[in-house]
Scaffold this motif. Structure first.
Motif, PDB file in Angstrom:
ATOM      1  N   MET A  41       0.810  -1.222   0.000  1.00 15.73           N
ATOM      2  CA  MET A  41       0.000   0.000   0.000  1.00 15.73           C
ATOM      3  C   MET A  41       0.838   1.263   0.000  1.00 15.73           C
ATOM      4  O   MET A  41       0.483   2.260  -0.616  1.00 15.73           O
ATOM      5  CB  MET A  41      -0.906   0.021   1.239  1.00 15.73           C
ATOM      6  N   SER A  42       1.934   1.238   0.758  1.00 12.85           N
ATOM      7  CA  SER A  42       2.672   2.494   0.913  1.00 12.85           C
ATOM      8  C   SER A  42       3.487   2.801  -0.335  1.00 12.85           C
ATOM      9  O   SER A  42       4.042   3.872  -0.463  1.00 12.85           O
ATOM     10  CB  SER A  42       3.573   2.443   2.147  1.00 12.85           C
ATOM     11  N   PHE A  43       3.550   1.829  -1.243  1.00  9.65           N
ATOM     12  CA  PHE A  43       4.287   2.103  -2.464  1.00  9.65           C
ATOM     13  C   PHE A  43       3.298   2.417  -3.583  1.00  9.65           C
ATOM     14  O   PHE A  43       2.339   1.691  -3.789  1.00  9.65           O
ATOM     15  CB  PHE A  43       5.137   0.890  -2.847  1.00  9.65           C
ATOM     16  N   PRO A  44       3.523   3.524  -4.290  1.00  2.00           N
ATOM     17  CA  PRO A  44       2.589   3.910  -5.344  1.00  2.00           C
ATOM     18  C   PRO A  44       2.327   2.759  -6.323  1.00  2.00           C
ATOM     19  O   PRO A  44       3.264   2.208  -6.906  1.00  2.00           O
ATOM     20  CB  PRO A  44       3.317   5.060  -6.042  1.00  2.00           C
ATOM     21  N   MET A  53       1.123   2.536  -9.223  1.00  3.92           N
ATOM     22  CA  MET A  53       1.471   2.733 -10.623  1.00  3.92           C
ATOM     23  C   MET A  53       2.908   2.279 -10.882  1.00  3.92           C
ATOM     24  O   MET A  53       3.195   1.618 -11.877  1.00  3.92           O
ATOM     25  CB  MET A  53       1.305   4.209 -10.971  1.00  3.92           C
ATOM     26  N   LEU A  54       3.807   2.617  -9.954  1.00  4.41           N
ATOM     27  CA  LEU A  54       5.213   2.253 -10.133  1.00  4.41           C
ATOM     28  C   LEU A  54       5.391   0.745 -10.060  1.00  4.41           C
ATOM     29  O   LEU A  54       6.148   0.150 -10.826  1.00  4.41           O
ATOM     30  CB  LEU A  54       6.077   2.936  -9.075  1.00  4.41           C
ATOM     31  N   PHE A  94      -2.676   3.718 -21.335  1.00  6.03           N
ATOM     32  CA  PHE A  94      -2.354   5.015 -21.905  1.00  6.03           C
ATOM     33  C   PHE A  94      -0.840   5.217 -21.985  1.00  6.03           C
ATOM     34  O   PHE A  94      -0.305   5.721 -22.966  1.00  6.03           O
ATOM     35  CB  PHE A  94      -2.990   6.108 -21.042  1.00  6.03           C
ATOM     36  N   LEU A  95      -0.132   4.782 -20.921  1.00  3.88           N
ATOM     37  CA  LEU A  95       1.328   4.947 -20.895  1.00  3.88           C
ATOM     38  C   LEU A  95       2.022   3.982 -21.845  1.00  3.88           C
ATOM     39  O   LEU A  95       3.218   4.086 -22.071  1.00  3.88           O
ATOM     40  CB  LEU A  95       1.853   4.715 -19.482  1.00  3.88           C
ATOM     41  N   ARG A 154      -8.242  14.289  -8.764  1.00  4.50           N
ATOM     42  CA  ARG A 154      -8.736  13.070  -8.126  1.00  4.50           C
ATOM     43  C   ARG A 154      -8.622  13.090  -6.597  1.00  4.50           C
ATOM     44  O   ARG A 154      -9.598  12.824  -5.895  1.00  4.50           O
ATOM     45  CB  ARG A 154      -8.053  11.834  -8.710  1.00  4.50           C
ATOM     46  N   ASP A 186      -2.673   8.266   2.290  1.00  3.11           N
ATOM     47  CA  ASP A 186      -2.838   7.380   1.141  1.00  3.11           C
ATOM     48  C   ASP A 186      -2.802   8.174  -0.153  1.00  3.11           C
ATOM     49  O   ASP A 186      -2.270   7.724  -1.168  1.00  3.11           O
ATOM     50  CB  ASP A 186      -4.172   6.619   1.220  1.00  3.11           C
ATOM     51  N   ALA A 205       0.654   8.800  -1.724  1.00  4.64           N
ATOM     52  CA  ALA A 205       1.112   7.777  -2.662  1.00  4.64           C
ATOM     53  C   ALA A 205       0.370   7.921  -3.983  1.00  4.64           C
ATOM     54  O   ALA A 205       0.948   7.728  -5.058  1.00  4.64           O
ATOM     55  CB  ALA A 205       0.876   6.386  -2.074  1.00  4.64           C
ATOM     56  N   VAL A 231       1.978  10.389  -6.316  1.00  2.53           N
ATOM     57  CA  VAL A 231       3.105   9.842  -7.069  1.00  2.53           C
ATOM     58  C   VAL A 231       2.575   9.117  -8.313  1.00  2.53           C
ATOM     59  O   VAL A 231       3.108   9.274  -9.418  1.00  2.53           O
ATOM     60  CB  VAL A 231       3.940   8.886  -6.200  1.00  2.53           C
ATOM     61  N   ASN A 232       1.480   8.331  -8.116  1.00  2.00           N
ATOM     62  CA  ASN A 232       0.841   7.685  -9.263  1.00  2.00           C
ATOM     63  C   ASN A 232       0.481   8.704 -10.330  1.00  2.00           C
ATOM     64  O   ASN A 232       0.761   8.526 -11.510  1.00  2.00           O
ATOM     65  CB  ASN A 232      -0.460   6.987  -8.830  1.00  2.00           C
ATOM     66  N   VAL A 272       3.367  10.235 -12.340  1.00  2.00           N
ATOM     67  CA  VAL A 272       3.906   9.441 -13.450  1.00  2.00           C
ATOM     68  C   VAL A 272       3.189   9.828 -14.745  1.00  2.00           C
ATOM     69  O   VAL A 272       3.818  10.085 -15.780  1.00  2.00           O
ATOM     70  CB  VAL A 272       3.714   7.932 -13.180  1.00  2.00           C
ATOM     71  N   ILE A 273       1.862   9.904 -14.664  1.00  2.00           N
ATOM     72  CA  ILE A 273       1.084  10.216 -15.861  1.00  2.00           C
ATOM     73  C   ILE A 273       1.269  11.663 -16.285  1.00  2.00           C
ATOM     74  O   ILE A 273       1.563  11.968 -17.442  1.00  2.00           O
ATOM     75  CB  ILE A 273      -0.398   9.886 -15.603  1.00  2.00           C
ATOM     76  N   MET A 317      11.481   7.072 -14.193  1.00  2.00           N
ATOM     77  CA  MET A 317      11.311   5.648 -13.915  1.00  2.00           C
ATOM     78  C   MET A 317      10.797   4.905 -15.127  1.00  2.00           C
ATOM     79  O   MET A 317      11.274   3.828 -15.460  1.00  2.00           O
ATOM     80  CB  MET A 317      10.359   5.447 -12.743  1.00  2.00           C
ATOM     81  N   VAL A 360      13.197   4.073  -7.012  1.00  2.00           N
ATOM     82  CA  VAL A 360      12.226   3.433  -6.138  1.00  2.00           C
ATOM     83  C   VAL A 360      12.579   3.689  -4.678  1.00  2.00           C
ATOM     84  O   VAL A 360      11.738   4.012  -3.847  1.00  2.00           O
ATOM     85  CB  VAL A 360      12.166   1.917  -6.418  1.00  2.00           C
ATOM     86  N   THR A 413      11.839   7.281  -3.728  1.00  2.00           N
ATOM     87  CA  THR A 413      10.394   7.476  -3.608  1.00  2.00           C
ATOM     88  C   THR A 413       9.861   6.817  -2.338  1.00  2.00           C
ATOM     89  O   THR A 413       9.085   7.415  -1.589  1.00  2.00           O
ATOM     90  CB  THR A 413       9.658   6.874  -4.825  1.00  2.00           C
ATOM     91  N   VAL A 437       7.914   8.512   0.760  1.00  2.00           N
ATOM     92  CA  VAL A 437       6.619   8.066   1.272  1.00  2.00           C
ATOM     93  C   VAL A 437       6.736   7.718   2.759  1.00  2.00           C
ATOM     94  O   VAL A 437       5.872   8.036   3.573  1.00  2.00           O
ATOM     95  CB  VAL A 437       6.102   6.857   0.461  1.00  2.00           C
TER      96      VAL A 437
END
Lengths: 319, 543, 305
Positions: free
Chosen positions: A151-154, A156-157, A248-249, C182, C236, C239, C242-243, C246-247, C261, C277, C280, C284
């Motif tokens: 959870m604590s890691f995004p 998406m990555l 999309f990416l 969002r 939350d 994090a 960060v998502n 990226v976009i 990345m 990583v 990041t 976090v």
């Protein structure tokens, strides 16, 4: 969400609801349907999702040819023009393929990926959550720490990395999305189980001599289920957004498979000349996500026999 | 006492619109209170007693509530016609209020001193003066070391202390009128007596009027000058407290008073069977939290001793009352009896079998013979099951007792046995009133034809009149089935009315045990004496 | 309070270690860098030497050991694509992302706390319905789609904002707006719910009975209690940002850590992935501890337990 603050001092009032007169002989289904009818926003959401469901089931079968058919006359046809037939109401792409047909065909992948990912995370996360909640100890601790780590890691990555290790096919996208959402279900179910197992009716069952399996299946699981359903709808919406982001990416679903997210990405190169290529698939994602969110709100109240009166009294609509 | 009323309510009516039609919460209610007077508003849940007083301080959300008629006259001025801003200035300064649950009523994230000072500051007292006043007030309501404690947060105080803090905040500006909404209902009986005494003392010092909203007749008896009895939003009787307590006029008031355990003296309760057979033997049982079962060494003082070396015997046909206040260990004892927790040391024998040394299968059969009824019927019935499923759950757990085809029929029999009807069987618990829910729980307890029923505060959550009905039901069942009960309660009058013998628990230890009449009329231990004194004189009189 | 923070930090450290291990091994599985950097017809000897030089022929645990030793010296290897220390590459990209988050987060929090509180004051009222509806749209709209529609409208059609790059403050307007969407949509709902609960609590009723005015009731009594669940969700959302980054960085060509990345995964640049990583995750981790401290500061029940 409670749509009105209970008036101060109304605690006295609620106690007077003595035995509610008149047993309703309706089946559970018609009961739910009549509740849905009362809440127009939820009704609209359900209706939209039903249409999408039809598209998912019969769309590719009906539309696959039309979505592939090249029509030079209709190249980059703008939307809202019916002269080329209603298939081109949303416009067409550079090869003259009907955008409407392509969106309908793409709905299958988009929805199935999201639904499968959520289904996997519900089953795995739900079971692990049940274990972690009912049996405290080192298993529970390890599961929780792992969930925290994910959870604590995004997400998406994580998806970016994992999808490059294994190739980004439909199955792997589903797995990555499922893994990244398992912690949510695990945590939610565990928290619910922790709370429910301390409730008096569970204590009562234990005092009657009920075995663990009965307590879990008869008493705890049915209480957790509504929360799970509600969360599943929310997560489905979220997973759809992440999947379309990945596609999309360019690291999610790969052509020739198609999803709404991929369609947005494809259309990006034609932004100046044919904006509709990116626009409509995005609208589709947004509408489905909204409908899922709204329905999940409604479900939370409707599935709780104690809360249901809020819908039946329709004093304030829940938006 | 002056003649002009301090506050007068005239013909007040309040209703809530709902889909099933209008709910009239308060109908045509009139009463008044004078300076220095204590008016009790007596009623059970749903009587509208809280709503009518909330209207005085503008605490009702309107809409949805509608105040359809009436006047609330404070020193001759109609508050309902007063602008909101000015009413706010009256709140806390001229009229103040305290509530039932002081933990919920205090904001958890601010120090209590700050909260009392806030009352002063919103009414124009400057910061320095406010601080000095806070220390003064805390001292006055009996909080020790006020300088230090003012900086602490609500969760760092006990229930009684929190209510004292609420009172300090309410009397900060020396109001003319204090409204207390069930101020002692959430407190232990000895603490209850202290808080009531404090209120009376403050009233004597300041001459303020006191409106006391309560469901508890003993509170009325102890402190009220006059009383207003409410039922279903209407006033059914009003007058001098002593007169009404002695000779109630309205049938409802009479019913309430009759429901008071021991109102007409206590009948000594006798064992229902003559067989002098020990059914449940508890020997040197302790429960220490923070120490694993079986690891307790003599002289070990670590851990929290919830139950400390308890021994007693329940004979067949006996009803054993266990009394004590919160933290006395009586509920932990019940949990150990029901096998929900294992004793850290000591043995519990049921009909000669050691419950600890038994295999799972053996415990399983023994469990059938010992059933239970818990305090909160709402919580102890699974809200998603129908009444039929709930009552037949014991059959599902012990499948050899009854074939499935007979479950429904037996469930109906059981429901009828506890005063419910066959058509209740397919409904869900939330469609019943509290008293009916407790009957469902009792039907479930009877399903396996047990010999002992453990009742943990089984009637405490119910209104007085319902309480009496349920106790009557338990008495009938005791007689008809030769049942034994372990009856755990904090209400001493109830226990005297129901139990054949009594155990008094205090801080985990049994301080006194014996026959009910003997303990009540001739208590030996200091704590028993205090408990009885706090509960009222009539308890200790010989039957 | 110290004990609470210590316990929480320990939990975060566990997560951090789990991630280091996970990311190291996953990155090693992405395929051989030799395939990417050497010509297709390169001889096995050349491949072997390439791998030998960079240590890719050693057993995984040796590589991992070397990686851990390097970590202690802030040495995470050399970036293959830039031929510079990976840490430098990452630290170079980090400020852009940090800046993006640092601008976005306060906007998100302030916007959602104010909107959510006002909506909760009259549930079911006009403002509440409007706020609920708009926040729902915010939470439901795909951010990459908003990004390109934004480019279409403001950059292509009206030409008032630049399409990509970081040169001027104007360059930040669209990315920040997209990134805000969002998290704000989600937080408004959370604030609203927790404020409704707080406003219907007994202590608010008591405050009214003591004569406290409505403004103090909302912002002094209810808000501080209502903020507690919000703080948890806000972490939350960190994090989540960060998502989003990226976009947003990909669409707007921002040289941040998110874009770095993705580029590095494409180019099989192990060293940079690991470093990115780790940095990041560390960020976090620090945010989580800050959130815990905030929580303890707001709630005395945690501070004194």
């Amino acid at each position: 969400m409670p749509s009105s603050i209970p008036a101060s001092g109304t605690a006295d009032v609620t106690h007077t609801t003595q035995t509610v007169p008149g047993p309703k002989k309706n089946s559970a289904l018609s009961d739910i349907l009549s509740l849905l009818w009362r809440d127009k926003v939820a009704l609209l959401s359900a209706f939209l999702l039903l249409i999408v469901l039809v598209c998912v089931v019969v769309g590719p079968w009906l539309m696959a040819d039309k979505a592939r058919a090249l029509n030079l006359m209709a190249r980059n046809a703008p939307p809202f023009s019916l002269e080329k037939g209603w298939m081109f109401v949303l416009g067409a792409d550079a090869l003259g393929r009907s955008l409407l047909a392509r969106i309908i065909v793409a709905s299958q992948n988009t929805m199935l990926i999201a639904a499968s990912a959520v289904a996997i995370s519900i089953v795995v996360g739900g079971l692990l959550g049940l274990i972690a909640g009912y049996k405290e100890g080192w298993i529970s601790a390890v599961l929780l720490r792992l969930a925290d780590a994910i959870m604590s890691f995004p997400s998406m990555l994580l998806a970016v990395i994992v999808l490059f290790v294994f190739d980004p096919g439909v199955t792997n996208v589903i797995l990555v999305l499922a893994v990244s959402r398992i912690p949510i279900f695990l945590r939610t179910v565990r928290a619910e189980v922790l709370e429910i197992k301390e409730r008096m009716f569970v204590t009562a069952a234990r005092a009657m001599g009920a075995r663990t399996d009965r307590i879990l299946l008869q008493h705890i699981a049915p209480m957790v289920l509504p929360t799970l359903i509600n969360l599943a709808a929310l997560e489905m919406a979220f997973v759809m957004l992440v999947e379309s982001g990945l596609s999309f990416l360019g690291i999610g679903i790969q052509p020739p498979e198609v999803t709404w997210g991929l369609m947005v990405a494809d259309g990006r190169n034609y932004l100046g000349s044919a904006w509709w290529l990116s626009f409509w698939p995005g609208v589709a994602i947004m509408l489905v996500t909204m409908a899922l969110n709204l329905l999940s709100n409604w479900l939370r109240i409707a599935t709780d026999p104690v809360e249901r009166w809020r819908l039946q009294t329709t004093v304030g609509k829940n938006v | 006492m002056s003649d002009t009323p301090l506050l007068e309510i005239r013909n007040l009516s309040i209703h809530f619109p709902s889909s099933r039609g209008t709910v009239h919460v308060v109908s045509d209610v009139s009463w008044s209170v004078r300076k220095g007077e204590t008016l009790a508003i007596l009623g059970e849940s749903g009587s509208g007693k809280s709503v009518s007083t909330s209207a005085i301080l503008d605490l009702i959300d309107a809409p949805p509530a509608v105040i359809s008629q009436g006047e609330i006259l404070y020193q001759g001025r109609d508050l309902l016609k007063t602008p909101k801003d000015e009413r706010r200035k009256i709140n806390g300064k001229n009229i103040s209020m305290i509530f039932q649950d002081p933990l919920a009523a205090l904001n958890p994230v601010y120090p209590i001193g700050w909260q009392i000072a806030e009352t002063l500051r919103v009414h124009g007292v400057d910061r320095q003066t406010a601080h000095a006043r806070v220390i003064d007030l805390l001292t006055r309501v009996g909080i020790d070391d006020p300088e230090r404690r003012a900086k602490q947060y609500p969760h760092q105080f006990s229930g009684g202390q929190r209510q004292r803090i609420m009172i300090a905040s309410a009397i900060a500006l020396e109001p003319d009128l204090l409204i207390a909404d069930e101020p002692t209902s959430a407190l232990d009986v000895t603490v209850q007596a202290q808080v009531l005494a404090l209120l009376k003392q403050l009233q004597a010092e300041s001459g303020m009027g006191l409106v006391l909203i309560t469901h508890d007749l003993s509170v009325v008896e102890k402190v009220a000058d006059r009383v207003v009895v409410m039922q279903n939003g209407r006033i059914v009787e009003t007058g001098d407290a002593a007169a009404i307590m002695a000779a109630p006029q309205h049938p409802y008031t009479r019913k309430l008073l009759d429901a008071m355990p021991g109102r007409h003296g206590f009948t000594p309760q006798l064992a229902v069977t003559s067989a002098d057979r020990p059914l449940l033997e508890v020997e040197h049982v302790s429960r220490v939290y923070g120490v694993a079962p079986g690891k307790l060494k003599p002289g070990n003082t670590g851990g929290v001793r919830a139950v400390d070396d308890a021994s007693f015997v329940l004979r067949s046909g006996e009803t054993l009352g266990i009394v004590g206040e919160s933290g006395s260990g009586k509920s932990t004892l019940a949990r150990m009896l029901l096998g929900l927790e294992a004793p850290t040391s000591g043995t519990i024998r049921f009909d000669g079998h050691d419950l600890n040394g038994m295999s799972a299968a053996q415990t399983y059969t023994v469990r059938r013979r010992m059933q239970f009824v818990f305090q909160d019927p709402t919580a102890s019935l699974n809200p998603r099951m129908t009444v039929g499923q709930i009552v037949s759950e014991p059959f599902a757990i012990h499948p050899d007792v009854l074939p499935r085809s007979e479950w429904r029929g037996r469930a109906i029999e059981l429901l009828e046995r506890v005063g419910l009807t066959a058509d209740h069987i397919d409904r869900h618990p939330h469609q019943f009133s509290g008293g009916q829910r407790q009957r469902i729980a009792i039907a479930r307890a009877l399903a396996l034809q047990p010999e002992v029923i453990v009742c943990d505060e089984a009637v405490s959550a119910l209104d007085v009149s319902i309480q009496a009905q349920v106790i009557d039901l338990l008495k009938t069942l005791r007689r008809d089935f030769g049942l034994s009960y372990i009856f755990i309660a904090h209400d001493l009058a109830l226990v005297r009315d129901f139990a054949t013998s009594v155990i008094v628990m205090y801080r985990g230890q049994i301080v006194e045990q014996g026959l009910t009449t003997q303990i009540y009329t001739n208590p030996q231990h200091d704590y028993t004496k205090r408990l009885l004194a706090a509960s009222g004189d009539h308890l200790s009189s010989a039957a | 309070m110290g004990g609470f923070i210590f316990k929480r930090s320990l939990q975060s450290v566990f997560s951090l270690i789990a991630l280091i291990v996970l990311v190291f091994f996953l990155a090693r599985l992405t395929g051989s860098p030799a395939d990417l950097y050497l010509p297709q017809d390169a001889s096995p000897e050349v491949r072997f030497q390439f791998n030998e030089r960079l240590g890719f022929n050693d057993p995984l645990y040796v590589q991992f050991g070397r990686f851990l030793v390097g970590l202690l010296h802030f040495d995470m290897g050399e970036s293959l694509q830039f031929s510079r220390p990976a840490v430098d590459v990452v630290l170079n990209a980090f400020p852009t992302t940090l800046m993006l988050a640092a601008i976005t987060m306060p906007i998100v929090i302030i916007l959602s706390v104010i909107t959510g509180s006002l909506a909760a004051f009259r549930p079911g009222g006009v403002f509440d319905r409007l706020a609920s509806f708009i926040s729902l749209i915010g939470a439901s709209t795909p951010n990459f789609w908003v990004a390109i529609v934004g480019v279409l409208v403001f950059a292509v059609t009206f030409r008032i904002l630049p399409t990509s790059g970081t040169g001027t403050p104007l360059h930040w307007v669209l990315p920040v707006a997209v990134l805000t969407l969002r998290p704000t949509g989600v937080l408004v709902q959370v604030v609203r719910t927790s404020m409704i609960t707080a406003l219907s609590s007994a202590y608010v009723k008591t405050a009214k009975a003591r004569g406290v005015g409505s403004r103090a009731i909302i912002f002094v009594h209810a808000l501080r209690n209502g903020l507690l669940p919000v703080i948890t969700v806000a972490s939350d959302q960190a994090a989540g940002i960060v998502n989003g980054a990226v976009i947003v960085e990909t669409v707007f060509g921002f040289p941040g850590i998110g874009k770095l990345m993705i580029d590095s995964v494409m180019l099989r640049d192990f060293a940079v992935i690991q470093a990115a990583v780790l940095v990041t995750a560390l960020a976090v981790f620090i945010i989580n501890i800050l959130v815990d401290i905030t929580y303890a500061l707001v709630d005395p029940r945690i501070r004194y337990s």
